[in-house]
Design a protein around this motif. Sequence first.
Motif, PDB file in Angstrom:
ATOM      1  N   TYR A 187      10.451   1.295   5.538  1.00  0.00           N
ATOM      2  CA  TYR A 187       9.596   1.739   4.448  1.00  0.00           C
ATOM      3  C   TYR A 187      10.438   2.015   3.208  1.00  0.00           C
ATOM      4  CZ  TYR A 187       5.969   2.286   7.970  1.00  0.00           C
ATOM      5  OH  TYR A 187       5.051   2.045   8.970  1.00  0.00           O
TER       6      TYR A 187
ATOM      7  N   ASP B  82       3.904  11.228  10.483  1.00  0.00           N
ATOM      8  CA  ASP B  82       2.727  11.227   9.615  1.00  0.00           C
ATOM      9  C   ASP B  82       2.771  12.322   8.556  1.00  0.00           C
ATOM     10  OD1 ASP B  82       2.359  13.378  11.294  1.00  0.00           O
ATOM     11  OD2 ASP B  82       0.379  12.775  12.007  1.00  0.00           O
TER      12      ASP B  82
ATOM     13  N   LEU C  74       1.411   4.837   0.998  1.00  0.00           N
ATOM     14  CA  LEU C  74       0.856   5.683   2.046  1.00  0.00           C
ATOM     15  C   LEU C  74       0.781   7.159   1.646  1.00  0.00           C
ATOM     16  CD1 LEU C  74       2.583   4.177   5.220  1.00  0.00           C
ATOM     17  CD2 LEU C  74       0.395   3.554   4.161  1.00  0.00           C
TER      18      LEU C  74
ATOM     19  N   GLN D 261       0.827  -1.201   0.000  1.00  0.00           N
ATOM     20  CA  GLN D 261       0.000   0.000   0.000  1.00  0.00           C
ATOM     21  C   GLN D 261       0.862   1.252   0.000  1.00  0.00           C
ATOM     22  OE1 GLN D 261      -2.095   0.808   3.592  1.00  0.00           O
ATOM     23  NE2 GLN D 261      -3.451   2.329   2.672  1.00  0.00           N
TER      24      GLN D 261
ATOM     25  N   VAL E 180       4.928   3.103  11.547  1.00  0.00           N
ATOM     26  CA  VAL E 180       5.009   2.207  12.705  1.00  0.00           C
ATOM     27  C   VAL E 180       6.458   2.072  13.146  1.00  0.00           C
ATOM     28  CG1 VAL E 180       4.555  -0.138  13.523  1.00  0.00           C
ATOM     29  CG2 VAL E 180       2.971   0.959  11.911  1.00  0.00           C
TER      30      VAL E 180
ATOM     31  N   LEU F 147      -1.341   8.643   4.678  1.00  0.00           N
ATOM     32  CA  LEU F 147      -2.637   8.013   4.914  1.00  0.00           C
ATOM     33  C   LEU F 147      -2.731   7.399   6.305  1.00  0.00           C
ATOM     34  CD1 LEU F 147      -3.225   6.320   1.439  1.00  0.00           C
ATOM     35  CD2 LEU F 147      -4.234   8.436   2.323  1.00  0.00           C
ATOM     36  N   GLU F 148      -1.581   7.058   6.887  1.00  0.00           N
ATOM     37  CA  GLU F 148      -1.549   6.559   8.262  1.00  0.00           C
ATOM     38  C   GLU F 148      -0.154   6.805   8.828  1.00  0.00           C
ATOM     39  OE1 GLU F 148      -0.561   1.850   7.759  1.00  0.00           O
ATOM     40  OE2 GLU F 148      -2.603   2.482   7.240  1.00  0.00           O
ATOM     41  N   PRO F 149      -0.027   6.957  10.147  1.00  0.00           N
ATOM     42  CA  PRO F 149       1.301   7.172  10.741  1.00  0.00           C
ATOM     43  C   PRO F 149       2.205   5.970  10.529  1.00  0.00           C
ATOM     44  CG  PRO F 149      -0.465   7.737  12.289  1.00  0.00           C
ATOM     45  CD  PRO F 149      -1.112   7.012  11.146  1.00  0.00           C
TER      46      PRO F 149
END
Length: 261
Positions: A109, A175, A23, A21, A104, A100-102
């Motif tokens: 990444y 984020d 982000l 996905q 982790v 789209l999301e913080p």
Amino acid sequence: MKPQVITLAVVWSIVWSAQGQNLVPNPSFEQMSCELFMPEISCLQDWSDHLLLDEVNTPDLGYEGAVFFPPSTIAAWDGNQYLNLECSTGNPEYAQVALLEPLVAGTAYCVSFYASHSQESPEAAPSLGAYFTHSPLTNSPFEQGIQAHVQGPVNFDATSWTLISGSFVAEGGEDILVLAGFENTGTMPFPYMYIDMVSVIPMPPLNLSDAELCEETIVLDAFAPGATYVWSAGATSSSISVDAPGEFSVTRTIGECAQQT
């Protein structure tokens, strides 16, 4: 006969990219929230959200033939539009967007984007890159002395796009993604850079480690959807069977980002 117990060392070199996905919302700068004869950064969905925090160092939204100074001189890598960034020391522009999301904590990444520069610019910014933060910036990362988390070794060609990619391990909770020239060069004439198709994609964890071989065959499996494989022994399958001790490595390729353990 007493079973022989030996250790099998497994060394991984993994290359991973855009199969998970992404982000980054609106990653190729195509989705607009309003209609204008010429596209403006203020109408760019998601990427326009934080413009009012710094009204000076704001980029433009370009497309081939767009009349800015200097004019846009290349077709988009994806779609029709791309980001235009001035990277002079006098006007260090940057762009930022909420993910789209913080991120982790502890997760790696794959970060990538395509870059080029105007044919009207006699020089290219050598450190166009990406930076992650917990809150949007209110001033240029260049002026704040911020270093990029991922940046490219750059020999840009004004007639083509150069892929910039790398991996970033999150502290957790980041984020906001910032794109900029982090060690800007030039005053006037200035380097005028383009960015297209930005992605931030979580990379799968590497769970295999040393294994014990007890008069059995062990299967080493590096499968991932869409991947290609090259093992140190020459095999190109996703898994290999091992019946003798030794040290083995595999390169699993899905894109451009590298992860090693």
